[in-house]
Design a protein around this motif. Structure first.
Motif, PDB file in Angstrom:
ATOM      1  N   SER A 194     -12.129   6.297  -0.852  1.00 35.65           N
ATOM      2  CA  SER A 194     -11.842   4.861  -0.735  1.00 35.65           C
ATOM      3  C   SER A 194     -10.743   4.589   0.283  1.00 35.65           C
ATOM      4  O   SER A 194     -10.683   3.497   0.848  1.00 35.65           O
ATOM      5  CB  SER A 194     -11.444   4.279  -2.087  1.00 35.65           C
ATOM      6  N   TYR A 208      -3.066  -4.440  -9.438  1.00 37.36           N
ATOM      7  CA  TYR A 208      -3.009  -3.197  -8.674  1.00 37.36           C
ATOM      8  C   TYR A 208      -4.360  -2.530  -8.732  1.00 37.36           C
ATOM      9  O   TYR A 208      -5.147  -2.746  -9.650  1.00 37.36           O
ATOM     10  CB  TYR A 208      -1.902  -2.276  -9.170  1.00 37.36           C
ATOM     11  N   TYR A 209      -4.634  -1.751  -7.693  1.00 40.31           N
ATOM     12  CA  TYR A 209      -5.931  -1.111  -7.551  1.00 40.31           C
ATOM     13  C   TYR A 209      -5.702   0.281  -7.010  1.00 40.31           C
ATOM     14  O   TYR A 209      -4.956   0.475  -6.054  1.00 40.31           O
ATOM     15  CB  TYR A 209      -6.812  -1.937  -6.598  1.00 40.31           C
ATOM     16  N   SER A 210      -6.337   1.237  -7.624  1.00 43.01           N
ATOM     17  CA  SER A 210      -6.199   2.635  -7.233  1.00 43.01           C
ATOM     18  C   SER A 210      -7.334   3.028  -6.287  1.00 43.01           C
ATOM     19  O   SER A 210      -8.498   2.709  -6.546  1.00 43.01           O
ATOM     20  CB  SER A 210      -6.230   3.517  -8.484  1.00 43.01           C
ATOM     21  N   LEU A 211      -6.987   3.693  -5.211  1.00 45.27           N
ATOM     22  CA  LEU A 211      -7.976   4.186  -4.259  1.00 45.27           C
ATOM     23  C   LEU A 211      -8.054   5.701  -4.363  1.00 45.27           C
ATOM     24  O   LEU A 211      -7.027   6.374  -4.356  1.00 45.27           O
ATOM     25  CB  LEU A 211      -7.580   3.824  -2.827  1.00 45.27           C
ATOM     26  N   ASN A 212      -9.273   6.210  -4.414  1.00 43.36           N
ATOM     27  CA  ASN A 212      -9.428   7.662  -4.390  1.00 43.36           C
ATOM     28  C   ASN A 212      -9.514   8.142  -2.943  1.00 43.36           C
ATOM     29  O   ASN A 212      -9.408   7.351  -2.001  1.00 43.36           O
ATOM     30  CB  ASN A 212     -10.637   8.105  -5.227  1.00 43.36           C
ATOM     31  N   GLU A 244      -4.569  10.106  -2.951  1.00 42.71           N
ATOM     32  CA  GLU A 244      -4.736   8.877  -3.714  1.00 42.71           C
ATOM     33  C   GLU A 244      -3.815   7.806  -3.155  1.00 42.71           C
ATOM     34  O   GLU A 244      -2.817   8.114  -2.521  1.00 42.71           O
ATOM     35  CB  GLU A 244      -4.420   9.104  -5.190  1.00 42.71           C
ATOM     36  N   ALA A 245      -4.171   6.565  -3.412  1.00 33.27           N
ATOM     37  CA  ALA A 245      -3.341   5.450  -2.950  1.00 33.27           C
ATOM     38  C   ALA A 245      -3.410   4.327  -3.984  1.00 33.27           C
ATOM     39  O   ALA A 245      -4.342   4.235  -4.766  1.00 33.27           O
ATOM     40  CB  ALA A 245      -3.812   4.952  -1.594  1.00 33.27           C
ATOM     41  N   ILE A 246      -2.392   3.489  -3.943  1.00 33.19           N
ATOM     42  CA  ILE A 246      -2.307   2.328  -4.825  1.00 33.19           C
ATOM     43  C   ILE A 246      -2.117   1.085  -3.963  1.00 33.19           C
ATOM     44  O   ILE A 246      -1.334   1.082  -3.019  1.00 33.19           O
ATOM     45  CB  ILE A 246      -1.107   2.452  -5.799  1.00 33.19           C
ATOM     46  N   TYR A 255       0.856  -1.181   0.000  1.00 30.29           N
ATOM     47  CA  TYR A 255       0.000   0.000   0.000  1.00 30.29           C
ATOM     48  C   TYR A 255       0.893   1.233   0.000  1.00 30.29           C
ATOM     49  O   TYR A 255       1.845   1.323   0.770  1.00 30.29           O
ATOM     50  CB  TYR A 255      -0.873  -0.021   1.264  1.00 30.29           C
ATOM     51  N   ARG A 256       0.569   2.168  -0.874  1.00 26.33           N
ATOM     52  CA  ARG A 256       1.321   3.426  -0.915  1.00 26.33           C
ATOM     53  C   ARG A 256       0.338   4.559  -1.145  1.00 26.33           C
ATOM     54  O   ARG A 256      -0.423   4.545  -2.096  1.00 26.33           O
ATOM     55  CB  ARG A 256       2.360   3.409  -2.029  1.00 26.33           C
ATOM     56  N   GLN A 257       0.365   5.536  -0.241  1.00 29.23           N
ATOM     57  CA  GLN A 257      -0.497   6.706  -0.374  1.00 29.23           C
ATOM     58  C   GLN A 257       0.334   7.928  -0.707  1.00 29.23           C
ATOM     59  O   GLN A 257       1.383   8.162  -0.114  1.00 29.23           O
ATOM     60  CB  GLN A 257      -1.275   6.952   0.922  1.00 29.23           C
TER      61      GLN A 257
END
Length: 105
Positions: free
Chosen positions: A51, A44-48, A33-35, A27-29
């Motif tokens: 999220s 991989y999944y992108s978080l807004n 935003e985070a991935i 996890y990296r923020q």
């Protein structure tokens, strides 16, 4: 194509259901935003911004209702929209193998 599991939001899911995060998820923020990256699966999944509240609740084993409440407190959004988005995020994370439900006993 990924198979999206159908997740139905219930009071039990929002207040009691816990999820296990896969061991190999990174996890990296950065800012708002985070991935998420699955090392073994390569997904991989992108978080807004909103999220990230859901992810924080998942990783801290907090009720998902707490994430819903935080989003409602900080953003001008309808509860129905937050619940729809939560359901989609949970289905996506499950489909990518990033989380799995913990059986309640």
């Amino acid at each position: 194509m990924l198979k999206h599991p159908q997740i139905t939001l219930t009071d039990s899911l929002l207040n009691q259901q816990k999820y296990q995060i896969a061991d190999d998820v990174l996890y990296r923020q950065v800012d708002t935003e985070a991935i998420l990256l699955s090392i073994s699966g390569g997904a991989y999944y992108s978080l807004n911004e909103t999220s990230i509240y859901i992810w924080d609740a998942l990783k801290n084993q907090q009720p998902l209702a707490s994430a819903v409440d935080r989003i409602l407190d900080e953003y001008d959004v309808e509860r129905t929209q937050v619940l729809t988005d939560l359901q989609q995020v949970l289905q996506d994370l499950s489909a990518y193998g990033l989380i799995s439900p913990v059986n309640l006993e």
